[in-house]
Write an enzyme that holds these catalytic residues in place. Structure first.
Site, PDB file in Angstrom:
ATOM      1  N   GLU A 116       0.824  -1.221   0.000  1.00 30.79           N
ATOM      2  CA  GLU A 116       0.000   0.000   0.000  1.00 30.79           C
ATOM      3  C   GLU A 116       0.854   1.265   0.000  1.00 30.79           C
ATOM      4  O   GLU A 116       0.356   2.349   0.343  1.00 30.79           O
ATOM      5  CB  GLU A 116      -0.952   0.010   1.215  1.00 30.79           C
ATOM      6  CG  GLU A 116      -1.857  -1.207   1.354  1.00 30.79           C
ATOM      7  CD  GLU A 116      -2.868  -1.388   0.224  1.00 30.79           C
ATOM      8  OE1 GLU A 116      -2.870  -0.583  -0.729  1.00 30.79           O
ATOM      9  OE2 GLU A 116      -3.653  -2.348   0.305  1.00 30.79           O
ATOM     10  N   HIS A 141      -7.412  -2.589   9.855  1.00 27.96           N
ATOM     11  CA  HIS A 141      -8.677  -3.289   9.618  1.00 27.96           C
ATOM     12  C   HIS A 141      -9.437  -3.428  10.944  1.00 27.96           C
ATOM     13  O   HIS A 141      -9.706  -4.550  11.385  1.00 27.96           O
ATOM     14  CB  HIS A 141      -8.423  -4.699   9.063  1.00 27.96           C
ATOM     15  CG  HIS A 141      -7.595  -4.777   7.816  1.00 27.96           C
ATOM     16  ND1 HIS A 141      -6.959  -5.940   7.410  1.00 27.96           N
ATOM     17  CD2 HIS A 141      -7.302  -3.853   6.858  1.00 27.96           C
ATOM     18  CE1 HIS A 141      -6.311  -5.732   6.270  1.00 27.96           C
ATOM     19  NE2 HIS A 141      -6.496  -4.472   5.909  1.00 27.96           N
TER      20      HIS A 141
HETATM   21  P1  13P Z   1       0.822  -5.381   3.144  1.00 22.41           P
HETATM   22  O1  13P Z   1       1.155  -6.706   3.807  1.00 22.41           O
HETATM   23  O2  13P Z   1       1.387  -5.305   1.755  1.00 22.41           O
HETATM   24  O3  13P Z   1       1.200  -4.215   4.012  1.00 22.41           O
HETATM   25  O4  13P Z   1      -0.761  -5.335   2.942  1.00 22.41           O
HETATM   26  C1  13P Z   1      -1.633  -5.454   4.027  1.00 22.41           C
HETATM   27  C2  13P Z   1      -2.948  -4.786   3.804  1.00 22.41           C
HETATM   28  O5  13P Z   1      -3.614  -4.428   4.742  1.00 22.41           O
HETATM   29  C3  13P Z   1      -3.412  -4.563   2.418  1.00 22.41           C
HETATM   30  O6  13P Z   1      -4.423  -3.613   2.366  1.00 22.41           O
HETATM   31 ZN    ZN Z   2      -5.612  -3.591   4.232  1.00 22.27          ZN
END
Ligand code: 13P
Ligand code: ZN
Length: 271
Positions: A116, A141
Site C-alpha cells: 500500500e 482493519h
Molecule cells: P501489506 O502486507 O502489503 O502491508 O498489505 C496489508 C494490507 O492491509 C493490504 O491492504
Molecule cells: Zn488492508
C-alpha cells in the site's frame, strides 16, 4: 553511530504495531504504517547516503524526494514487528527523481515496503499540502469499523453523523469527519490516488469493506483518530439492533464543537 534498535522512532513503531495487533485490528499481515522521520535524527543511527538496495515504487513520489520514512514490510505480521523489527520494518529514502525507495535499514530477509505504499506516500503528499506538520499515515482493519461497513450506508455525511452520535468526544476528535471510498482493488496506484484525493479534505478515510486510513502529526495522534472511530463503531454495533431511546442531538454536537473550539463539518449536521 548509535544502535538503531534504541532509536525512539523504532521503539514507537514496535509499541504501536503491538498495540494494534492486540486490539485485533491487524490480523495476519493486515495493516501498514508509514512515518516520516527527520533527516538529522536518522543520521544519528544510519549513513543515509549508503543505501543497501534500491526498490522501484511504481509511481511518482517526486514531491517527497529525499524524505525518509520508516515503513512496515509487505506480507509482514504486526505481531512480529516487536520481536524482530529489522525483518518486519524498513527505513527508506525517496530517490531524487521520486521513482524509487533507497533502503537504508531493515527488510532483512530481502523483503520490501508495504504493497500500500502508493496510498501511503500519495496520502502524505496530500496531507502535507494542507498540513505541513503531518508525519504519519496508518492503515488498519479495525473489527467494528469494518463490521459497520456491512450494515450502514457508505455515505460520508451519514456515516460521520452516526459516528459522531456514538460518543460525546467524536465530533471533537474528528470534527473534519470521515471520508469514504467504495470497495476498490487494494495495493494499486488507483486506490492510492483516490485515497489521497480524500485526504485533502479528511484525516480519516474508510476503504469500503476493507478498513480505514488515518493521518496525523505523530503515531499517537493518528492511532487515536482510528481508535476513536473504532470505539464509536463498536457502540454502534452494540446498539444498532436495539431500540434507540436516547441520542446525542445535533444541537448538542454543535455546542460541543463550539465549546472545544474545533472547525467542524457543519454540513454534516442537520440543523
Ligand atoms: P501489506 O502486507 O502489503 O502491508 O498489505 C496489508 C494490507 O492491509 C493490504 O491492504
Ligand atoms: Zn488492508
Amino acid at each position: 553511530m548509535k544502535d538503531i534498535l534504541t532509536a525512539p522512532f523504532v521503539e514507537e513503531m514496535r509499541r504501536t504495531t503491538a498495540n494494534m495487533y492486540r486490539l485485533g485490528w491487524d490480523e495476519r499481515n493486515g495493516g501498514n504504517i508509514s512515518y516520516m522521520l527527520e533527516e538529522a535524527e536518522v543520521r544519528e543511527y544510519l549513513n543515509i547516503d549508503a543505501p543497501l538496495r534500491t526498490i522501484p515504487t511504481g509511481f511518482n513520489a517526486q514531491p517527497l524526494a529525499g524524505k525518509i520514512f520508516i515503513v512496515t514490510g509487505t506480507g509482514k505480521y504486526f505481531k512480529n514487528v516487536d520481536p524482530d523489527p529489522e525483518t518486519n520494518l524498513g527505513i527508506i529514502k525517496i530517490s531524487a527523481d521520486g521513482s524509487a525507495a533507497e533502503l537504508l535499514w531493515g527488510y532483512k530477509d530481502g523483503g520490501k515496503f508495504t504493497s500500500e505504499l502508493p496510498a501511503h506516500l500519495m496520502s502524505h503528499m496530500a496531507r502535507l499540502s494542507v498540513d505541513p506538520e503531518n508525519r504519519v499515515v496508518i492503515h488498519s482493519h479495525p473489527t467494528n469499523t469494518l463490521a459497520m461497513n456491512y450494515v450502514h450506508e457508505l455515505d460520508e455525511k451519514k456515516l460521520t453523523h452516526t459516528l459522531w452520535e456514538m460518543c460525546t468526544e467524536c465530533i471533537v476528535v474528528f470534527p473534519d469527519g470521515v471520508g469514504v471510498l467504495p470497495w476498490m482493488l487494494c495495493g494499486t496506484n488507483e486506490i492510492g490516488e483516490a485515497t489521497a484525493e480524500k485526504m485533502k479534505e479528511f484525516r480519516l478515510v474508510i476503504w469500503g469493506m476493507h478498513g480505514i486510513y488515518g493521518a496525523g502529526k505523530n503515531l499517537d495522534e493518528t492511532f487515536g483518530l482510528i481508535e476513536t472511530v473504532e470505539k464509536a463503531a463498536q457502540i454502534y454495533m452494540l446498539t444498532a439492533h436495539l431500540p434507540r431511546i436516547n441520542t446525542i442531538k445535533d444541537e448538542e454536537m454543535k455546542v460541543l464543537a463550539e465549546a472545544f473550539g474545533v472547525e467542524y463539518r457543519k454540513d454534516f449536521l442537520n440543523l
